[in-house]
Design an enzyme around this catalytic site. Sequence first.
Site, PDB file in Angstrom:
ATOM      1  N   ASP A  29      -8.134   5.163   1.244  1.00 13.44           N
ATOM      2  CA  ASP A  29      -8.159   4.763  -0.159  1.00 13.44           C
ATOM      3  C   ASP A  29      -9.112   5.662  -0.925  1.00 13.44           C
ATOM      4  OD1 ASP A  29      -8.225   2.888  -2.598  1.00 13.44           O
ATOM      5  OD2 ASP A  29      -6.985   1.766  -1.195  1.00 13.44           O
ATOM      6  N   HIS A  64     -10.952   1.141  -6.910  1.00 13.19           N
ATOM      7  CA  HIS A  64      -9.853   0.690  -6.059  1.00 13.19           C
ATOM      8  C   HIS A  64     -10.285   0.633  -4.597  1.00 13.19           C
ATOM      9  CE1 HIS A  64      -5.813   0.866  -4.124  1.00 13.19           C
ATOM     10  NE2 HIS A  64      -5.393   0.285  -5.230  1.00 13.19           N
ATOM     11  N   VAL A  80     -19.090 -10.958  -2.048  1.00 14.00           N
ATOM     12  CA  VAL A  80     -17.688 -10.957  -1.621  1.00 14.00           C
ATOM     13  C   VAL A  80     -17.661 -11.155  -0.108  1.00 14.00           C
ATOM     14  CG1 VAL A  80     -15.533  -9.663  -1.485  1.00 14.00           C
ATOM     15  CG2 VAL A  80     -17.027  -9.361  -3.462  1.00 14.00           C
ATOM     16  N   ALA A 169       5.313   2.212   3.351  1.00 16.47           N
ATOM     17  CA  ALA A 169       5.601   0.804   3.649  1.00 16.47           C
ATOM     18  C   ALA A 169       6.988   0.594   4.241  1.00 16.47           C
ATOM     19  CB  ALA A 169       5.445  -0.037   2.381  1.00 16.47           C
ATOM     20  N   VAL A 174       5.985   0.200  10.382  1.00 14.31           N
ATOM     21  CA  VAL A 174       4.936  -0.146   9.418  1.00 14.31           C
ATOM     22  C   VAL A 174       5.115  -1.603   9.007  1.00 14.31           C
ATOM     23  CG1 VAL A 174       4.004   0.342   7.110  1.00 14.31           C
ATOM     24  CG2 VAL A 174       4.733   2.222   8.595  1.00 14.31           C
ATOM     25  N   SER A 224      -1.766  -3.839  -3.790  1.00 11.19           N
ATOM     26  CA  SER A 224      -2.925  -3.150  -3.218  1.00 11.19           C
ATOM     27  C   SER A 224      -3.890  -4.127  -2.567  1.00 11.19           C
ATOM     28  CB  SER A 224      -3.686  -2.395  -4.309  1.00 11.19           C
ATOM     29  OG  SER A 224      -3.187  -1.111  -4.505  1.00 11.19           O
TER      30      SER A 224
END
Length: 658
Positions: A29, A64, A80, A169, A174, A224
Amino acid sequence: MPKLKQIPGIEQLWERTKGDSTICIAVLDGVVDQNHPCFTGANLTRLPTLVAGEASANGSMSAHGTHVTSIIFGQPGSPVEGIAPKCRGLIVPVFADERLKLSQLDLSRAIEQAINAGAHIINISGGQLTDFGEAESWLEKAVRLCNERNVLIVAAAGNDGCECLHVPAAMPTVLAVGAMNESGKPIDFSNWGETYQNQGILASGENILGAKPGGGTIQLSGTSFATPIVSGVAALLLSLQLQRGEKPNPQKVRTALLETAIPCSPTETDDTHRCLVGKLNIPGALQYLIGETVSEELETVLASGCGCGDTQASDALPNSEPQAVVETESTEVIPATPTPIPTLNSPSFPLSSTPRQVVMSNHASNYITASQAPSELADANLVYALGTLGYDFGTEARRDSFKQLMPGATIDNTAIPANPYDARQMVDYLADTLSEAKALIWTLNLELTPIYAIEPVGGFARDAYAVLQQLLTGQIYPEDNAEYVERVSIPGVLSGRSIKLFSGQVVPVIELYNIRGLYGWKVNNLVNAAINTVRATATDAQEDAIRRTLSSFLNRIYYDLRNLGTTSQDRALNFAATNAFQAASTFAQAVAEGMELDSITVEKSPFCRPDSDGWDVKLKFFDPENSRRAKRVYRFTIDVSDIIPVTLGDVRSWSTPY
């Protein structure tokens, strides 16, 4: 405020495990702010990639990457709390704030790097919109390698709100992840292409709490952010396997998640295809893997369906323009930049304080987009790659300096000005001033695509530059010239550095420490030399057959099996091509008997010397005129533990009916 602990079944799973440091998840990422308080105590290692620098508080891809990573690795008691806080994490930056595009080649490179570093799961919250789920051969090979190594890729299905597919994907093996809202209903922007009906599940993807660079938290929506939830759950299930004394099996976990996913019924949604295979079912996956039931009450809630009432979510974003970016208030689509390879693109997005308006998009034509350490292997930094040589200037200033220093050329008594892009002029200039070779960026190319920059270092650097100049000279000769060079082999070590080419493409730098293994050849010349090794025992007809078979063998490695030369098996395969003399003697007998080459495979060798890295290259032959005849297999073992691979032992052969 929705929290990860509200995911059905997660609390019961946490009672069993919060993860195991043996289980490794790689996050491909943006750059991650590892100084965020939620990562204090997390076991995270950043791998060197083409994306350098630290996370930016205002960078879209830093935001992101930090958010996605926190969903998995946020520590207990922190702002978090992640899904699998005790697992080991590999941070593999692939999206840069200042360069929002990533090629499929570079994504493949990052996947291989994560595999070599010991990842069990690879999280990719990004993808490229495709017609049928097709991908470049680079990416196909990297995904296939994951399956061979039993590494699970979990990737976002995309946010185009259409019956369409994204790669990786939609690629075989996957696990694709779509997004559902807080009520368990498929969100309108989540894709539902045909392939996802067999290999995709839904997870919470609305208003997901995560960390943001510089401190603080934010809620974001999109496939995402559903993806790391599934990656985290898969890691916990692997941790349970380990806890029970079993060998972690990512593909078995993938099967468990798909087999137990809860589908939506026709009475609960207008289009059940939007549910993909179904919704994430943690209790069901637990029971599938270890035969335990979490609780009857929870099972009853999950079995009641997705809770889909009205099919139009009140907070869903409009999607009347399928070709526009579906996220945020902006409808800007990042334009495609001309480049010889498909690229991944990550459009910018505002970090809105209104969570329901922040949705990451995967869509931009011809781009894969972001959907909202030291290696454990001894050979992880070694490279043995095949291709053609090229050179680059990096900047206009460097190019112009060559133009001013190079003398003009004379062709047919006509003087022409200096042209640094003319390889003929360049090799003549370097022949007289070899020191200038260091001012160039030398590249190794595959199909006109630069994959590495080559940098000679150490006491033999000048010798290496001289060889590069000679090889480049060979490439510009006519093909019928005896000195013509069609392919080169580059053995070296990945430096951990990257360099930006004049086109804007960024490539890794290979360091050359000596000229051993730095070869150039023409296929026909290599075939002729190899034929000489068996000429004493072969007839003219057999020589012709061997020539055809050996040419096919070499060309299949160059084109069909092309690779980056970083994994052990790829280095073994590439060395087999440069060591064609052994290959010719290996299959001379089979060809003499009228058999033809069927397949080329590379497998880990069970027999090797201590501290070596042995791989078996197997050549299988078949009889085209008699399909019932047993196939013939030839195997030779290659040790790739050093910069220059070496063959071990004698060639072995046997017959097989398969």
